[in-house]
Design a protein around this motif. Structure first.
Motif, mmCIF file in Angstrom:
data_model
loop_
_atom_site.group_PDB
_atom_site.id
_atom_site.type_symbol
_atom_site.label_atom_id
_atom_site.label_comp_id
_atom_site.label_asym_id
_atom_site.label_seq_id
_atom_site.Cartn_x
_atom_site.Cartn_y
_atom_site.Cartn_z
ATOM 1 N N LEU A 101 -6.489 1.058 -1.014
ATOM 2 C CA LEU A 101 -6.960 0.275 -2.160
ATOM 3 C C LEU A 101 -5.874 -0.677 -2.632
ATOM 4 O O LEU A 101 -6.155 -1.816 -3.026
ATOM 5 C CB LEU A 101 -7.410 1.204 -3.281
ATOM 6 C CG LEU A 101 -8.674 2.006 -2.952
ATOM 7 C CD1 LEU A 101 -9.020 2.974 -4.079
ATOM 8 C CD2 LEU A 101 -9.853 1.075 -2.683
ATOM 9 N N GLY A 102 -4.616 -0.218 -2.579
ATOM 10 C CA GLY A 102 -3.500 -1.105 -2.926
ATOM 11 C C GLY A 102 -3.443 -2.299 -1.988
ATOM 12 O O GLY A 102 -3.324 -3.447 -2.429
ATOM 13 N N GLY A 103 -3.552 -2.020 -0.679
ATOM 14 C CA GLY A 103 -3.545 -3.109 0.302
ATOM 15 C C GLY A 103 -4.704 -4.064 0.069
ATOM 16 O O GLY A 103 -4.544 -5.284 0.116
ATOM 17 N N LEU A 104 -5.870 -3.490 -0.214
ATOM 18 C CA LEU A 104 -7.075 -4.301 -0.463
ATOM 19 C C LEU A 104 -6.883 -5.218 -1.665
ATOM 20 O O LEU A 104 -7.218 -6.404 -1.625
ATOM 21 C CB LEU A 104 -8.257 -3.364 -0.690
ATOM 22 C CG LEU A 104 -9.582 -4.007 -1.115
ATOM 23 C CD1 LEU A 104 -10.106 -4.912 -0.022
ATOM 24 C CD2 LEU A 104 -10.612 -2.936 -1.434
ATOM 25 N N LEU A 105 -6.313 -4.651 -2.732
ATOM 26 C CA LEU A 105 -6.100 -5.427 -3.959
ATOM 27 C C LEU A 105 -5.259 -6.671 -3.672
ATOM 28 O O LEU A 105 -5.626 -7.790 -4.047
ATOM 29 C CB LEU A 105 -5.404 -4.533 -4.992
ATOM 30 C CG LEU A 105 -5.162 -5.159 -6.351
ATOM 31 C CD1 LEU A 105 -6.456 -5.160 -7.144
ATOM 32 C CD2 LEU A 105 -4.072 -4.383 -7.106
ATOM 33 N N PHE A 106 -4.136 -6.469 -2.969
ATOM 34 C CA PHE A 106 -3.254 -7.605 -2.716
ATOM 35 C C PHE A 106 -3.831 -8.543 -1.656
ATOM 36 O O PHE A 106 -3.611 -9.751 -1.706
ATOM 37 C CB PHE A 106 -1.855 -7.116 -2.338
ATOM 38 C CG PHE A 106 -1.082 -6.669 -3.537
ATOM 39 C CD1 PHE A 106 -0.440 -7.595 -4.348
ATOM 40 C CD2 PHE A 106 -1.019 -5.325 -3.892
ATOM 41 C CE1 PHE A 106 0.253 -7.196 -5.477
ATOM 42 C CE2 PHE A 106 -0.332 -4.909 -5.020
ATOM 43 C CZ PHE A 106 0.312 -5.851 -5.816
ATOM 44 N N ALA A 107 -4.584 -7.979 -0.707
ATOM 45 C CA ALA A 107 -5.234 -8.847 0.286
ATOM 46 C C ALA A 107 -6.254 -9.751 -0.400
ATOM 47 O O ALA A 107 -6.375 -10.928 -0.071
ATOM 48 C CB ALA A 107 -5.899 -8.008 1.371
ATOM 49 N N ALA A 108 -6.979 -9.199 -1.385
ATOM 50 C CA ALA A 108 -7.954 -10.019 -2.108
ATOM 51 C C ALA A 108 -7.231 -11.122 -2.879
ATOM 52 O O ALA A 108 -7.684 -12.269 -2.930
ATOM 53 C CB ALA A 108 -8.774 -9.145 -3.051
ATOM 54 N N GLY A 125 0.830 -1.198 0.000
ATOM 55 C CA GLY A 125 0.000 0.000 0.000
ATOM 56 C C GLY A 125 0.865 1.249 0.000
ATOM 57 O O GLY A 125 0.606 2.210 -0.739
ATOM 58 N N GLY A 126 1.910 1.226 0.805
ATOM 59 C CA GLY A 126 2.821 2.365 0.881
ATOM 60 C C GLY A 126 3.549 2.612 -0.428
ATOM 61 O O GLY A 126 3.637 3.752 -0.902
ATOM 62 N N PHE A 127 4.067 1.536 -1.039
ATOM 63 C CA PHE A 127 4.774 1.693 -2.319
ATOM 64 C C PHE A 127 3.841 2.262 -3.382
ATOM 65 O O PHE A 127 4.215 3.165 -4.144
ATOM 66 C CB PHE A 127 5.337 0.342 -2.785
ATOM 67 C CG PHE A 127 6.710 0.054 -2.248
ATOM 68 C CD1 PHE A 127 7.827 0.688 -2.781
ATOM 69 C CD2 PHE A 127 6.879 -0.851 -1.210
ATOM 70 C CE1 PHE A 127 9.103 0.419 -2.274
ATOM 71 C CE2 PHE A 127 8.139 -1.118 -0.700
ATOM 72 C CZ PHE A 127 9.253 -0.479 -1.227
ATOM 73 N N ILE A 128 2.627 1.715 -3.429
ATOM 74 C CA ILE A 128 1.677 2.195 -4.434
ATOM 75 C C ILE A 128 1.365 3.665 -4.190
ATOM 76 O O ILE A 128 1.363 4.485 -5.121
ATOM 77 C CB ILE A 128 0.403 1.329 -4.422
ATOM 78 C CG1 ILE A 128 0.736 -0.057 -4.977
ATOM 79 C CG2 ILE A 128 -0.712 1.980 -5.222
ATOM 80 C CD1 ILE A 128 -0.362 -1.080 -4.823
ATOM 81 N N GLY A 169 -3.005 -0.984 4.333
ATOM 82 C CA GLY A 169 -2.590 -0.135 3.216
ATOM 83 C C GLY A 169 -2.772 1.346 3.523
ATOM 84 O O GLY A 169 -1.954 2.177 3.116
ATOM 85 N N VAL A 170 -3.836 1.679 4.252
ATOM 86 C CA VAL A 170 -4.032 3.069 4.686
ATOM 87 C C VAL A 170 -2.842 3.502 5.539
ATOM 88 O O VAL A 170 -2.269 4.587 5.346
ATOM 89 C CB VAL A 170 -5.350 3.225 5.479
ATOM 90 C CG1 VAL A 170 -5.412 4.574 6.176
ATOM 91 C CG2 VAL A 170 -6.550 3.050 4.556
ATOM 92 N N ALA A 171 -2.448 2.625 6.483
ATOM 93 C CA ALA A 171 -1.288 2.930 7.325
ATOM 94 C C ALA A 171 -0.038 3.099 6.466
ATOM 95 O O ALA A 171 0.763 4.018 6.688
ATOM 96 C CB ALA A 171 -1.086 1.830 8.362
ATOM 97 N N GLY A 172 0.111 2.236 5.460
ATOM 98 C CA GLY A 172 1.255 2.348 4.555
ATOM 99 C C GLY A 172 1.235 3.674 3.794
ATOM 100 O O GLY A 172 2.279 4.306 3.595
#
Ligand SMILES: Nc1ncnc2c1ncn2[C@@H]1O[C@H](COP(=O)(O)OP(=O)(O)O)[C@@H](O)[C@H]1O
Ligand SMILES: [Mg+2]
Lengths: 251, 434
Positions: B116-123, B87-90, B246-249
């Protein structure tokens, strides 16, 4: 009329050992039936097959006319079949109220929603309160289910089973380990909550069986040897012999 | 079984009013938290405090997201930093696309991009890892963590190799004229996001799927017999946890303007497990306490000693062994005594226990620091600073002294702790009881 549950030549092996050996059985909708038989006969296994906990080795299972063979437990539950367990199977860290709430969520259509709060859902609240009242557990609603007494846990076990409003109910030894008076209360509860529904119940207490059941199925070594009215089961020499292990000599 | 009707109605009424005051009180808690966050930078005047508080805010969101898995869902993950880091990188890459002539993306919405980045990879990873809980889930989380850590060495374009990906938050377009040049401005952004994220995560735990996450944690089999697929329940929780990680990232990307492979590695995943556990996984506030205390100790201890990680490790062990319910559990444990107005009876026995425990700790810390000094400095250096003292580390005396303190303290704890426990038991008895 289509039977509530219909088993067609159902077999189950565990590691090559046949446990259920060709059971065909039709449970008429709206009746209360008892499943009896000696320990190890396969009664719980039969429940596990009907409810999707185990897959059948052979045969078909229909619920209200629909083939449910091979479906997952949640899929079968969503079609209106609910069961209790012989060994208490509750959510031990959740409060009694939460246990009941969780059991009504799917039935009331909440599915996997994450945009509404459970405590603001009136229908969930009302249903849960009504069930707790029926179980006589209202005063214990905020207690973690794991610390309830044995009899209370058995009552909750039934509550979780019936809370969703399924119309086909399977109860596995609901009165086991209970005192005379506790048994009477539970039988009364079962009578209340299964009114107008289909009930199949594994039970060892013959007075309960003859008190409650419209029909009785006798399972011995994985086979149904009789399925009839209580009077005829009581009179049947074959049942007496197979179930009680003693040939009936005198009348 | 059939209670008279009036009793039933009365009970429902009581429940309804209780939930009303409950709701008001809960609103009060959130408002108070918001007021506290607004006031903090004015109360804490130390200039180095603001960066530490920023770090705390990020850790709070991360730890809360982790507890959606561990505490709420019963999923022990060894790879949660994957979703924080990705999430942070994105977010960092997207921020680099923003700016004059580029993407219109003001800084305050950037954490959403990270989410959203974190969510994508979590999914993606959750689709197979949530099939089972327990050991299988833990092993898969470890495997995914390794996989992403290894990928960070291979895909230089995305992960920026050794140097990582740098960005610049001042290049992004402004929203409502809000600028983010100083740490203090970023503080308010982090505090706001942390508050919103915490409220959302709390709300999630009260929703049907959030309640079922607890049920599946307790008894996955039974959950399936009341209509829920345990796997789907876990998957939804996992996605939500990935989103907030991802929000934290994203907040991390804004705050530090750099992300490296370290941020998604196993150490980072271990740290979030540690802080969540220390805070207490059985309570919603647990991870908040844990993140604040952990970050505080981390930033403080690292100024004083080179072996601060060792101390955090010891603290984790002590938590697992002696206070498995964590800091929040420790506080909750004392609520009955507090309600009964008997907390004061605990002061003396607790103070005594704390004193001897402190002596033990001082002895142990002294010994550890001596060992660290002897093995890590050249033999020509003979003295070290320790507890405001100058200690001749290569003579026997300080070793004996600290060992004696540790031993005496331990004996003292053995004497005092049972008395403190007895006082606690006496104070916790319900008021009416003899
Ligand atoms: N999961 C299983 N794996 C292997 N054997 C099983 C399993 N479940 C039940 N059995 C065996 O099947 C037989 C019938 O068990 P069960 O259905 O529990 O009997 P009942 O409920 O009639 O007392 C027993 O011999 C039991 O050991
Ligand atoms: Mg059985």
């Amino acid at each position: 009329m289509t039977p509530a549950i219909e088993l067609v030549d159902v077999h189950k092996d565990f590691g090559g050992t046949p446990i259920i050996r060709g059971v065909s059985l039709a449970i008429e909708a709206g009746t209360r039936q008892a499943l009896i038989g000696p320990n190890g006969a396969g009664k719980s296994t039969l429940f596990n097959l009907i409810t999707g906990k185990h897959a059948v080795s052979r045969g078909r299972i229909r619920l209200k006319g629909e083939d449910i063979t091979g479906l997952r437990p949640y899929a079968i539950n969503r079609r209106g079949l609910s069961r209790s367990f012989q060994v208490t199977n509750i959510f031990p860290w959740l409060s009694v109220l939460e246990n009941v709430r969780c059991s009504v969520l799917w039935a009331l259509g909440y599915r996997y929603s994450f945009w509404q709060r459970v405590e603001r859902a009136r229908d969930v609240q009302e249903r849960a309160d009504a069930v707790l009242e029926q179980l006589n557990l209202t005063a214990r609603r905020h207690v973690p289910a794991g610390v309830l007494s044995y009899a209370e846990q058995r009552a909750l076990e039934i509550g979780i089973t019936i809370a969703g409003g399924a119309d086909v109910i399977l109860l596995d030894e609901p009165t086991s380990g209970m005192s005379r008076s506790e048994t009477e209360q539970v039988v009364q509860l079962i009578r209340e909550v299964t009114a107008g529904k289909t009930l199949v119940m594994v039970e060892h207490d013959m007075s309960v069986v003859f008190d409650l059941a419209d029909r009785i199925a006798v399972l011995v070594y994985g086979e149904v040897i009789a399925h009839d009215t209580p009077e005829r089961i009581r009179a049947s020499a074959a049942v007496q012999e197979a179930y009680l292990g003693v040939p009936q000599t005198t009348g | 079984m059939s209670a008279p009707a009036p009793a039933t109605t009365r009970h429902v009424e009581v429940a309804a009013t209780a939930s009303w005051t409950h709701r008001l009180r809960r609103l009060g808690v959130w408002l108070a938290a918001g007021a506290l966050l607004l006031a903090l930078p004015h109360v804490v005047r130390n200039p180095v405090a603001v960066p530490v508080m920023n770090q705390m805010g990020i850790a709070v969101v991360f730890a809360l997201s982790y507890n959606m898995l561990l505490g709420q869902g019963g999923m022990l993950s060894f790879g949660h930093a994957v979703y924080f880091g990705l999430g942070g990188f994105i977010a960092a890459h997207v921020l680099n696309l923003a700016g004059p002539g580029g993407l219109y993306l003001p800084v305050p919405v950037l954490p959403l991009v990270g989410g959203l980045g974190g969510l994508l990879f979590a999914a993606l990873f959750g689709s197979f890892s949530t099939r089972r809980a327990g050991t299988v889930f833990a092993m898969i989380s470890l495997g995914v963590g390794e996989l992403i850590a290894a990928s960070s060495l291979i895909f230089d374009g995305f992960f920026g190799g050794e140097e990582g990906v740098t960005t610049n938050r001042t290049r992004a377009p402004l929203l409502l004229g809000l600028e983010f040049t100083t740490d203090r401005q970023v503080y308010y952004l982090i505090a706001g996001w942390a508050l919103v994220a915490a409220a959302l995560m709390y709300s999630f735990s009260r929703t049907p799927v959030g309640r079922m996450a607890n049920a599946v944690r307790d008894n996955a089999e039974r959950a399936e017999f009341v209509g829920y697929s345990a796997r789907w329940v876990r998957f939804v929780s996992f996605c939500a946890a990935g989103f907030f990680a991802g929000v934290a990232g994203g907040l991390f990307a804004i705050n530090y303007e750099i992300l490296t492979a370290e941020n998604l590695g196993l150490n980072a995943s271990g740290a979030v497990l540690l802080m969540t556990y220390i805070g207490g996984i059985g309570y919603f506030v647990g991870p908040i306490l844990g993140a604040v205390v952990f970050t505080f100790l981390q930033s403080m201890l690292s100024d004083y000693t080179g072996i601060w990680l060792l101390y955090l490790g010891i603290m984790f062990l002590a938590t697992v062994l002696f206070v498995p319910a964590g800091l929040a559990g420790l506080i909750a444990m004392h609520l009955p005594a507090w309600r009964a107005g008997r907390l004061r009876t605990l002061a003396a026995p607790y103070a005594l226990t704390a004193l001897v425990a402190l002596v033990t700790a001082a002895g142990v810390i002294g010994l550890l620091e001596l060992v660290h000094f002897v093995v890590s400095t050249s033999p020509s250096r003979t003295t070290m600073r320790l507890f405001w003292m100058t200690v001749p580390a290569r003579t026997l005396a300080p070793w004996l002294g600290f060992a004696a303190a540790a031993a005496a303290g331990a004996l003292g704890v053995r004497w005092a702790a049972p008395r403190a426990a007895a006082a606690f038991a006496a104070a916790s008895r319900p008021p009416g009881a003899p």
